[in-house]
Design a protein around this motif. Structure first.
Motif, PDB file in Angstrom:
ATOM      1  N   ILE A 316       0.830  -1.137  -0.040  1.00  0.00           N
ATOM      2  CA  ILE A 316       0.047  -0.001   0.059  1.00  0.00           C
ATOM      3  C   ILE A 316       0.783   1.198   0.078  1.00  0.00           C
ATOM      4  CG2 ILE A 316      -1.547   1.418   1.421  1.00  0.00           C
ATOM      5  CD1 ILE A 316      -2.875  -1.264   2.342  1.00  0.00           C
ATOM      6  N   SER A 317       2.021   1.154   0.832  1.00  0.00           N
ATOM      7  CA  SER A 317       2.883   2.346   0.970  1.00  0.00           C
ATOM      8  C   SER A 317       3.422   2.716  -0.415  1.00  0.00           C
ATOM      9  CB  SER A 317       4.121   2.081   1.826  1.00  0.00           C
ATOM     10  OG  SER A 317       3.519   2.084   3.306  1.00  0.00           O
ATOM     11  N   ARG A 318       3.673   1.889  -1.581  1.00  0.00           N
ATOM     12  CA  ARG A 318       4.046   2.178  -2.866  1.00  0.00           C
ATOM     13  C   ARG A 318       3.118   2.530  -3.907  1.00  0.00           C
ATOM     14  NH1 ARG A 318       8.193  -3.057  -3.132  1.00  0.00           N
ATOM     15  NH2 ARG A 318       9.578  -2.718  -1.519  1.00  0.00           N
ATOM     16  N   ALA A 325     -10.333   1.683  -0.657  1.00  0.00           N
ATOM     17  CA  ALA A 325     -10.174   2.520   0.784  1.00  0.00           C
ATOM     18  C   ALA A 325      -9.320   1.849   1.517  1.00  0.00           C
ATOM     19  CB  ALA A 325     -11.596   3.158   1.216  1.00  0.00           C
ATOM     20  N   ASN A 326      -9.476   0.607   1.885  1.00  0.00           N
ATOM     21  CA  ASN A 326      -8.753  -0.307   2.748  1.00  0.00           C
ATOM     22  C   ASN A 326      -8.918  -1.608   2.634  1.00  0.00           C
ATOM     23  OD1 ASN A 326      -7.215  -0.700   5.172  1.00  0.00           O
ATOM     24  ND2 ASN A 326      -9.087  -0.820   6.448  1.00  0.00           N
ATOM     25  N   MET A 327      -7.889  -2.463   2.887  1.00  0.00           N
ATOM     26  CA  MET A 327      -7.997  -3.781   2.610  1.00  0.00           C
ATOM     27  C   MET A 327      -7.217  -4.456   3.884  1.00  0.00           C
ATOM     28  SD  MET A 327      -4.675  -5.650   1.784  1.00  0.00           S
ATOM     29  CE  MET A 327      -5.401  -6.914   1.210  1.00  0.00           C
ATOM     30  N   ASN A 328      -7.724  -5.734   4.284  1.00  0.00           N
ATOM     31  CA  ASN A 328      -6.983  -6.516   5.277  1.00  0.00           C
ATOM     32  C   ASN A 328      -7.145  -8.040   4.873  1.00  0.00           C
ATOM     33  OD1 ASN A 328      -6.362  -4.930   7.781  1.00  0.00           O
ATOM     34  ND2 ASN A 328      -8.339  -4.225   7.233  1.00  0.00           N
ATOM     35  N   ALA A 329      -6.127  -8.761   5.621  1.00  0.00           N
ATOM     36  CA  ALA A 329      -6.124 -10.104   5.439  1.00  0.00           C
ATOM     37  C   ALA A 329      -5.722 -10.884   6.566  1.00  0.00           C
ATOM     38  CB  ALA A 329      -5.237 -10.622   4.167  1.00  0.00           C
ATOM     39  N   GLY A 330      -6.012 -11.899   6.968  1.00  0.00           N
ATOM     40  CA  GLY A 330      -5.660 -12.617   8.204  1.00  0.00           C
ATOM     41  C   GLY A 330      -6.254 -13.761   8.614  1.00  0.00           C
ATOM     42  N   LEU A 331      -6.345 -14.107   9.941  1.00  0.00           N
ATOM     43  CA  LEU A 331      -6.942 -15.485  10.405  1.00  0.00           C
ATOM     44  C   LEU A 331      -7.561 -14.980  11.455  1.00  0.00           C
ATOM     45  CD1 LEU A 331      -3.829 -17.729  10.393  1.00  0.00           C
ATOM     46  CD2 LEU A 331      -5.800 -17.922   8.886  1.00  0.00           C
ATOM     47  N   GLN A 332      -9.030 -15.605  11.714  1.00  0.00           N
ATOM     48  CA  GLN A 332      -9.602 -15.569  13.043  1.00  0.00           C
ATOM     49  C   GLN A 332     -10.571 -16.727  13.207  1.00  0.00           C
ATOM     50  OE1 GLN A 332     -12.336 -12.085  11.856  1.00  0.00           O
ATOM     51  NE2 GLN A 332     -14.091 -13.576  12.354  1.00  0.00           N
ATOM     52  N   PRO A 333     -10.937 -16.833  14.568  1.00  0.00           N
ATOM     53  CA  PRO A 333     -11.661 -17.980  15.086  1.00  0.00           C
ATOM     54  C   PRO A 333     -12.920 -17.720  14.556  1.00  0.00           C
ATOM     55  CG  PRO A 333     -11.340 -16.305  16.857  1.00  0.00           C
ATOM     56  CD  PRO A 333     -10.371 -16.304  15.713  1.00  0.00           C
ATOM     57  N   PHE A 334     -13.812 -18.778  14.450  1.00  0.00           N
ATOM     58  CA  PHE A 334     -15.315 -18.788  14.033  1.00  0.00           C
ATOM     59  C   PHE A 334     -16.066 -19.698  14.918  1.00  0.00           C
ATOM     60  CE2 PHE A 334     -18.503 -19.191  10.529  1.00  0.00           C
ATOM     61  CZ  PHE A 334     -19.096 -17.681  10.968  1.00  0.00           C
ATOM     62  N   LEU A 335     -17.060 -20.175  14.280  1.00  0.00           N
ATOM     63  CA  LEU A 335     -18.304 -20.883  14.962  1.00  0.00           C
ATOM     64  C   LEU A 335     -18.346 -22.312  14.791  1.00  0.00           C
ATOM     65  CD1 LEU A 335     -21.171 -18.442  15.217  1.00  0.00           C
ATOM     66  CD2 LEU A 335     -19.728 -18.862  17.265  1.00  0.00           C
ATOM     67  N   GLY A 336     -18.756 -23.099  15.577  1.00  0.00           N
ATOM     68  CA  GLY A 336     -18.886 -24.581  15.054  1.00  0.00           C
ATOM     69  C   GLY A 336     -17.576 -25.198  14.817  1.00  0.00           C
ATOM     70  N   GLY A 337     -16.640 -25.148  15.548  1.00  0.00           N
ATOM     71  CA  GLY A 337     -15.278 -25.866  15.314  1.00  0.00           C
ATOM     72  C   GLY A 337     -14.452 -25.394  13.988  1.00  0.00           C
ATOM     73  N   GLN A 361      -4.407  -8.494  -5.860  1.00  0.00           N
ATOM     74  CA  GLN A 361      -3.140  -8.736  -6.259  1.00  0.00           C
ATOM     75  C   GLN A 361      -2.022  -8.950  -5.443  1.00  0.00           C
ATOM     76  OE1 GLN A 361      -2.605  -5.362  -8.902  1.00  0.00           O
ATOM     77  NE2 GLN A 361      -3.378  -6.515 -10.732  1.00  0.00           N
ATOM     78  N   ILE A 362      -2.163  -8.288  -3.875  1.00  0.00           N
ATOM     79  CA  ILE A 362      -1.359  -8.527  -3.006  1.00  0.00           C
ATOM     80  C   ILE A 362      -1.110  -9.844  -2.485  1.00  0.00           C
ATOM     81  CG2 ILE A 362      -0.989  -7.619  -0.617  1.00  0.00           C
ATOM     82  CD1 ILE A 362      -2.317  -5.099  -0.988  1.00  0.00           C
TER      83      ILE A 362
END
Length: 930
Positions: A316-318, A325-337, A361-362
């Motif tokens: 993004i800096s480049r 306007a914004n983007m994110n990617a990652g891991l998170q817990p969820f429901l039902g195992g 593209q990132i």
């Protein structure tokens, strides 16, 4: 975004790692006393002295909305409420009353929550109250009285809580939840439940839920604090061994969200949504955290998260002008195992394809070419440093941190070995993690077939939204188009290559009563040093000087208000943001500048080992701030996209109205708009930043934490003493912007739901002093007790009334008392009237002795805690010196609190409970206008 705002249990995120050479179980922390009673009741007990003479008590139940029958939808949460409304030892509302007298605050201390799979009750108590606390938790475990009258009284409160949650987010979530949850039972068991059930269920129905599920084999007690574990264990066994499971015992099903191996798409719009976004959610089974192999996989995931964040930031800096306007990617817990690998992008109006494609593209670049060796090395260094810092702080870890670990141990069998084992294991194995491991991990997530695509947007742009085939086409196009491999920034150098010429200390004094040292530096900087032992590995500091945005006229206000936030994105000392992050690899340090309405500040937090780096950052933020036209244009463009449709959200309209009226309709109190953002230029923002930090002579810095005064003084002279000084002696201007006088009523008609938000503001001039500030706080807290008793418990017409008090000495001594609540639109007028009546009654007759005692008990216990907190001392000392007040006033706080009585507070109420200056704000649905 939609899903990262969910409050979900923290479970181990899932992939069956390739590194399965460590099959042994993770060892339990030897400091933990745990056991299981013959009736199935589990307990976890640990001694921990932070804070001293306190204990955290939690009752954790594997009981949530997932267990409700169709005619019980919402009653798991309702049952949580009923445990506060009468039990064997505490009839009706006596529990809250009893604890308030002991200084335990309802809501702030005493609380609970209900989720899909669990209900958790929390009770922090003085260690001396442990027997009473255990008796309370015993009542919560199985001894709610479930009185029919109390059920009827609570019905209105729960319905008001449900009302507060209504809006665009709730409406949209009820559309996408069935898809995301694969039409499992979870999709039909949202914890708040259904109106039809909450309004009409019979008492026998909730009693049956309580009978079936509130039982010892589904419950665990967690006790962490300044207690004797052996004696506590004996008390637990005595109190909880005779709890009985129902006969016959209803099986507790283990519900799950099944993976289907297919991809789903859903577009959701709402008239009150304020932004358009696309979220890709890759679902997979969550691995348990049981073996050393599991933990090694966990470390891999943490490294992946760090590297994803860094790569996103670097890309993004480049970018010249991102179309998103914004983007994110990652891991998170969820429901039902399950767990989720998520990718979300907030789109700019009219740039949906370009924005999504640029963001995707990132990830595609990383999937195709992998991370670099440098990225992995920095991630390992940073992660190890984080663990080392936590290890150094292990004997100062707050009890609540251990509670949360043991909660996950009981609910999800997530091992809790303790920081010593975690640090040692990671240090021994992290070097064996390779780039191939991390790259394969990301590849696994992105190739997962269990993909849900959720498109959310305002109703107004529904016709412009892409369909499923279009979005999938965008993804496929990125997969096949040529991409340039990511290249690391070639310039890598230390933060500073040459140290500045140091200043020197010209004066030194000592305040023995507070163990404060005051230094005056040769450039006019004042430094206050307060060494503490509250944390082993923490130093906090803050510098403040008078001026701020008040020194600029309205034409420059937007640039002045944004200057520090903008410049902070641009790097330092010739290092761009990416290079700056690389230079700080392995450092635990955060330093930020800010320009406020009446001051400019510089604040930081670091460790003793990294203090010099923090001071170097402080020096460079004064002397060599960054400047980047690409990042400036990108930031302003994204900000404009975020404000374009913000007024579709009724709460934004309401908050803007409040700000404008409270600011007497000055230009500075107006909401953000694209037009205001267009007025900001890089040159003007940069110039204002340089002006605000060009003269250190007016700054007072406060340092609090684990340092030796004599050792820290040379470093302070080296860096803070070298700051530029022009001796302007600037003072903030009084712009005459105050809350308007008189009586006002401001109603805003906006929103589709049948709900109202109310804010009542009482304000005026008053003689500023520590005692008057304390009286104002006391009257605010006592008013909140009365409002809770009257509007919530007696009338059942609000969920959580709140009272906040504000006061300031400069530019003019003024106070404000703000009452806030949500309710049914038809109840607004009489509830506002009732608030006024309560204040008049208290002004005429004074508060009750009982409520004065409740305030004093809570205040004394809280004061005892904050006096051992670095954050408190930093804020208090900074404020005292900024206001030119004696810092030793803190020594009088307890004595002043002890002196409060009905007589003195009745006299103070004549001032603070006056409706001479009162503004009533109400947000009402659009249908109420006619």
């Amino acid at each position: 975004m939609l899903f990262r705002t969910l409050s979900l249990p923290v479970v181990a995120l899932g992939l069956c790692c390739a590194l399965r050479g460590q099959a042994q179980e993770i060892p339990a922390d030897t400091a933990l006393h745990t056991g299981r009673l013959p009736n199935g009741f589990t307990y976890y007990i640990r001694r921990n002295t932070q804070p001293q003479q306190r204990a955290e008590l939690y009752l954790v139940n594997k009981i949530g909305s997932i267990l409700e029958n169709e005619d019980q939808r919402g009653l798991a949460h309702f049952m949580e409420h009923m445990n506060f409304n009468g039990s064997t030892h505490f009839p009706k509302n006596e529990l809250v009353n009893y604890l308030q007298k002991a200084g335990v605050r309802f809501g702030a201390d005493l609380n609970a929550y209900t989720s899909f799979d669990e209900t958790v009750y929390q009770l922090p108590v003085p260690a001396g109250m442990l027997p009473d606390g255990l008796r309370i938790l015993r009542d919560w475990a199985q001894e709610a009285t479930m009185d029919s009258l109390e059920i009827e009284k609570e019905r209105g409160i729960v319905l008001e809580e449900e009302r507060l949650g209504k809006g665009a987010k709730d409406r949209m979530s009820r559309q996408y939840y069935p898809v995301l949850l694969n039409h499992s039972r979870y999709a039909d068991r949202i914890p708040i439940g259904l109106d039809t059930v909450l309004k009409h269920f019979k008492p026998a129905v909730i009693r049956q839920f309580h009978h079936d599920w509130y039982r010892p084999d589904l419950q665990a007690l967690i006790v962490v604090g300044d207690i004797d574990p052996v004696k506590t264990e004996a008390m637990v066994r005595a109190q909880f061994s005779d709890l009985e499971n129902p006969k016959p015992e209803r099986p507790r099903p283990a519900y799950a969200v099944a993976l289907t191996g297919r991809s789903q798409f859903l577009a959701v719009t709402d008239a009150e949504a304020s932004e358009a976004a696309i979220e890709l959610l890759f679902k997979q089974k969550a691995d348990p955290m049981v073996t050393a192999a599991d933990y090694l996989c966990f470390v891999q995931r943490q490294l992946l998260l760090q590297m994803l964040s860094s790569r996103r930031y670097a890309t993004i800096s480049r970018a010249q002008q991102p179309a998103y306007a914004n983007m994110n990617a990652g891991l998170q817990p969820f429901l039902g195992g399950l767990s989720l690998f998520f990718f979300d992008v907030t789109l700019k109006p009219g740039q949906y394809e370009q924005g999504f494609t640029q963001a995707w593209q990132i990830l595609e670049n990383v999937r195709r070419y992998g991370f670099t060796a440098g990225e992995l090395a920095r991630a390992k260094t940073s992660y190890l440093r984080t663990l080392e810092t936590a290890l150094q702080e292990q004997d100062k870890t707050p009890s609540i941190n251990f509670v949360k670990e043991y909660q996950q141990l009981f609910l999800h069998q997530e091992a809790a070995p303790g920081i010593r084992w975690e640090q040692a294991f990671t240090a021994s194995h992290i070097n064996g993690i390779t780039l191939a491991d991390i790259n394969a991990l990301l590849q696994h997530y992105l190739d997962n077939k269990n993909l849900d695509i959720i498109l959310s947007a305002p109703e107004a742009v529904k016709a412009q939204l892409p369909g499923e085939a279009t979005v999938r086409g965008w993804m496929q196009a990125v997969r096949t188009q040529p991409l340039t491999p990511f290249r690391e920034d070639s310039l890598q150098r230390p933060l500073m290559t040459t140290k500045p010429l140091p200043g020197h200390i010209t004066d030194r004094s000592y305040v023995a009563s507070l163990q404060l040292t005051r230094l005056t530096l040769s450039n006019g900087v004042t430094v206050i040093l307060k060494p503490t032992d509250f944390k082993n590995n923490e130093i906090r500091f803050s510098g403040v000087s008078s001026g701020g945005t008040s020194l600029y006229d309205d034409n420059d206000f937007d640039a002045a208000a944004a200057a520090a936030g903008l410049v902070s994105r641009f790097g330092l000392a010739g290092l761009n943001p990416i290079q700056l992050n690389q230079a700080l690899t392995g450092k635990v340090v955060n330093v930020s500048a800010n320009i406020q309405p009446r001051s400019q500040t510089l604040s930081g937090v670091t460790t003793p080992a990294d203090l010099e780096t923090a001071l170097q950052l402080a020096y460079l933020q004064f002397t060599q701030p960054g400047r980047d036209s690409t990042l400036f244009a990108s930031t302003i463009s994204s900000a404009k996209a975020m404000v374009t449709n913000r007024l579709a959200d009724p709460t934004n309209v309401f908050s803007d109205t409040i700000a404008q009226v409270m600011g007497n309709y000055s230009y500075r109190s107006g909401p953000p708009t694209p037009e205001k953002l267009d007025k900001i230029t890089l040159q003007r923002a940069y110039d204002i930043y340089r002006e605000r930090f060009s003269d250190a002579a007016g700054f007072t810095f406060v340092f609090v934490g684990n340092f030796n005064t004599d050792s820290i003084a040379p470093l302070i002279a080296q860096y803070l003493g070298a700051l530029p000084a022009t001796y302007k002696k600037e003072q903030a201007r009084d712009l005459g912007i105050h809350i308007p006088t008189g009586q006002w009523i401001k109603k805003v008609y906006k929103g589709l739901e049948n709900k109202a938000l109310v804010r009542i503001v009482y304000s005026g001039d008053y003689p500023y002093s520590q005692l008057h500030n304390l009286q104002l706080k006391a009257l605010g807290d006592i008013l909140q007790i009365r409002l809770t008793e009257d509007l919530r418990e007696a009338e059942g017409e609000v969920y959580s009334p709140a009272v906040q008090v504000q006061y300031n000495k400069l530019p003019k001594s003024r106070y404000a008392m703000v009452v806030s609540f949500g309710c049914a639109p038809g109840n607004v007028d009489h509830l506002v009237e009732r608030v006024g009546q309560l204040m008049q009654e208290m002004s005429a007759n004074g508060p009750s002795q009982e409520n004065v005692d409740k305030f004093k008990a809570a205040y004394s216990k809280n004061l005892e805690l904050v006096l051992k907190d670095n954050n408190f001392w930093l804020g208090y000392l900074s404020g005292q010196y900024e206001n030119q007040e004696d810092p030793q006033q803190v020594l009088q706080l307890q004595q002043q609190a002890d002196s409060l009585d009905v007589t003195s507070l009745t006299e103070a109420a004549d001032l603070f409970y006056s409706d001479k200056n009162r503004i009533i704000f109400a947000l009402l649905p659009e249908t109420s206008k006619h």
